[in-house]
Scaffold this motif. Structure first.
Motif, short mmCIF file in Angstrom:
data_model
loop_
_atom_site.label_atom_id
_atom_site.label_comp_id
_atom_site.label_asym_id
_atom_site.label_seq_id
_atom_site.Cartn_x
_atom_site.Cartn_y
_atom_site.Cartn_z
N CYS A 221 0.91 -1.05 -0.07
CA CYS A 221 0.15 -0.05 -0.02
C CYS A 221 0.81 1.21 -0.13
CB CYS A 221 -0.79 0.00 1.32
SG CYS A 221 -2.14 -1.38 1.41
N GLN A 222 0.32 2.36 -0.46
CA GLN A 222 1.27 3.47 -0.76
C GLN A 222 1.73 4.06 0.77
OE1 GLN A 222 -1.04 2.81 -2.83
NE2 GLN A 222 0.73 2.55 -4.40
N GLU A 223 0.59 3.95 1.69
CA GLU A 223 0.98 4.41 2.84
C GLU A 223 0.01 3.65 4.23
OE1 GLU A 223 -0.93 8.41 2.58
OE2 GLU A 223 0.70 8.97 1.07
N ALA A 224 0.56 3.75 5.44
CA ALA A 224 -0.28 3.20 6.58
C ALA A 224 0.26 3.89 7.99
CB ALA A 224 0.23 1.62 6.70
N ASP A 225 -0.68 3.94 8.65
CA ASP A 225 -0.44 4.67 9.84
C ASP A 225 0.33 3.40 10.91
OD1 ASP A 225 -2.02 2.82 11.30
OD2 ASP A 225 -3.66 4.07 11.54
N PRO A 226 0.73 3.71 11.96
CA PRO A 226 1.94 2.77 12.92
C PRO A 226 0.95 1.64 13.30
CG PRO A 226 2.23 5.18 13.55
CD PRO A 226 0.90 5.09 12.59
N TYR A 227 -0.28 1.68 13.14
CA TYR A 227 -1.02 0.58 14.00
C TYR A 227 -1.62 -0.29 12.73
CZ TYR A 227 -0.93 4.41 17.25
OH TYR A 227 -0.67 5.41 17.79
N GLY A 228 -1.19 0.16 11.51
CA GLY A 228 -1.55 -0.91 10.53
C GLY A 228 -2.83 -0.74 9.53
N ASN A 229 -3.37 0.37 9.85
CA ASN A 229 -4.38 1.03 8.95
C ASN A 229 -3.54 1.41 7.77
OD1 ASN A 229 -6.75 0.80 10.97
ND2 ASN A 229 -5.48 2.08 11.93
N ALA A 230 -4.00 0.83 6.43
CA ALA A 230 -3.14 1.09 5.32
C ALA A 230 -4.05 1.65 4.23
CB ALA A 230 -2.66 -0.35 4.61
N ILE A 231 -3.26 2.42 3.49
CA ILE A 231 -3.95 3.38 2.72
C ILE A 231 -3.34 3.03 1.20
CG2 ILE A 231 -4.47 5.72 1.83
CD1 ILE A 231 -3.63 6.59 4.87
N PHE A 232 -4.53 2.66 0.22
CA PHE A 232 -4.14 2.70 -1.16
C PHE A 232 -4.45 4.04 -1.74
CE2 PHE A 232 -5.61 -1.93 -0.19
CZ PHE A 232 -4.72 -2.46 -0.91
N ARG A 233 -3.39 4.49 -2.48
CA ARG A 233 -3.68 5.64 -3.07
C ARG A 233 -3.92 5.49 -4.64
NH1 ARG A 233 -4.36 10.03 0.22
NH2 ARG A 233 -2.98 10.02 2.09
#
Length: 312
Positions: free
Chosen positions: A182-194
């Motif tokens: 994924c392009q990004e994620a927060d430290p807790y694993g919530n991941a973001i597809f850009r």
């Protein structure tokens, strides 16, 4: 009538960061002899190459590899390194650049067992695995191929209880571990597809363990303000690894394009087992980490040339 507890009286829960190094993710979550590994990405896009290169460095063998409907260098690298016993796929290749030599050589020699499935099966099978259902029916017409005859382990037939018709089904796919980008994620694993999600989200939902490779770790507030892209919830993720340019030589959507020059060199290296072994020695075993690999393929100037441009 039960009253809610005042906020002040609720016990404080400290959230645990899931950010680890690439070496830690592979050594702790991918044991040698892993039963089934699913690798994300499609064609030459969003392949989690940084983690896959570390799998090769640590020589973690995989009994069965599951790809997306169209795999490329991600699968070919593991196969060429001699780490894969079986592969479930519908396509492994390099599109307009040519064939996947290591995959083809492995199947032809008998050193790699191929479970050939169609593209719908990889989608339906992962959906069944994610949903915890025993199988998923195909729409009519797709049973006309010969795949169910040559690969009965992944296809079967049943009777539609509503119409009495005979329907083909896909078995569930439930990987031991899924590695996705994924392009990004927060430290807790919530991941973001850009960009595109391909079948990566289904892999994450179906797998027992999920490793998410990202370009950068962002604050939790970023994931909270991007709900349409944050479709991998943190509770599914076991580890987040930050790897800028970690998809190289493939693209990371909205970050950089694929590196056609390096891909062509990679394909050329696969012409013989000897030439590919030389590639591994120089680019994988000869680089102790991702920083060394990226330096080997051209460093900052080469990588920056891939940002914001057309795929080359």
């Amino acid at each position: 009538m039960n009253q809610p507890l005042p906020a002040a009286s609720l016990p404080a829960v400290e959230r645990r960061s899931k950010v680890v190094t690439i070496k830690e993710a592979v050594s702790n979550l991918i044991p040698d002899g892993l039963p089934e590994l699913a690798i994300g990405g499609m064609h030459m896009h969003n392949n989690p190459m940084a983690v896959l290169r570390e799998i090769v460095r640590q020589k973690r063998r995989v009994k069965r590899l599951v790809t997306s409907p169209s795999a490329g260098v991600n699968a070919d690298l593991l196969i060429g390194a001699g780490l894969v016993g079986e592969v479930v796929t519908s396509y492994i290749g390099f599109e307009h650049l040519g064939l996947s030599a290591n995959f083809r050589r492995g199947v032809e020699s008998g050193s790699l067992k191929l479970f050939e499935v169609d593209e719908p099966h990889l989608v339906y099978g992962l959906q069944a695995g994610a949903g915890g259902i025993p199988f998923i029916p195909y729409p009519p017409g797709l049973e006309l191929s010969d795949l169910h005859r040559i690969n009965p382990e992944y296809y079967n037939f049943t009777t539609d209880p509503y119409t009495g018709r005979r329907v083909m089904t896909a078995r569930p796919i439930k990987p031991s571990v899924a590695v996705i980008h994924c392009q990004e994620a927060d430290p807790y694993g919530n991941a973001i597809f850009r960009g595109s999600q391909f079948t990566d989200r289904q892999m994450a939902l179906a797998a027992e363990t999920v490793i998410v490779q990202v370009e950068r770790v962002v604050p939790n507030e970023v994931a909270m303000t991007w709900p349409s892209g944050s479709t991998i919830p943190g509770f599914l993720v076991s580890a987040v690894v930050e790897a800028p340019f970690g998809c190289h030589p493939t693209a990371s959507h909205t970050y950089y394009s694929f590196d056609e020059v390096v891909l062509r060199d990679y394909i050329k290296s696969g012409k013989t087992p000897e030439s590919f072994d030389a590639y591994l020695q120089e680019h994988i075993y000869g680089t102790e980490d991702e920083a060394a690999y990226l330096c080997k393929v051209g460093g900052a100037a080469r990588l920056e040339s891939l940002v914001g441009g057309e795929a080359r």
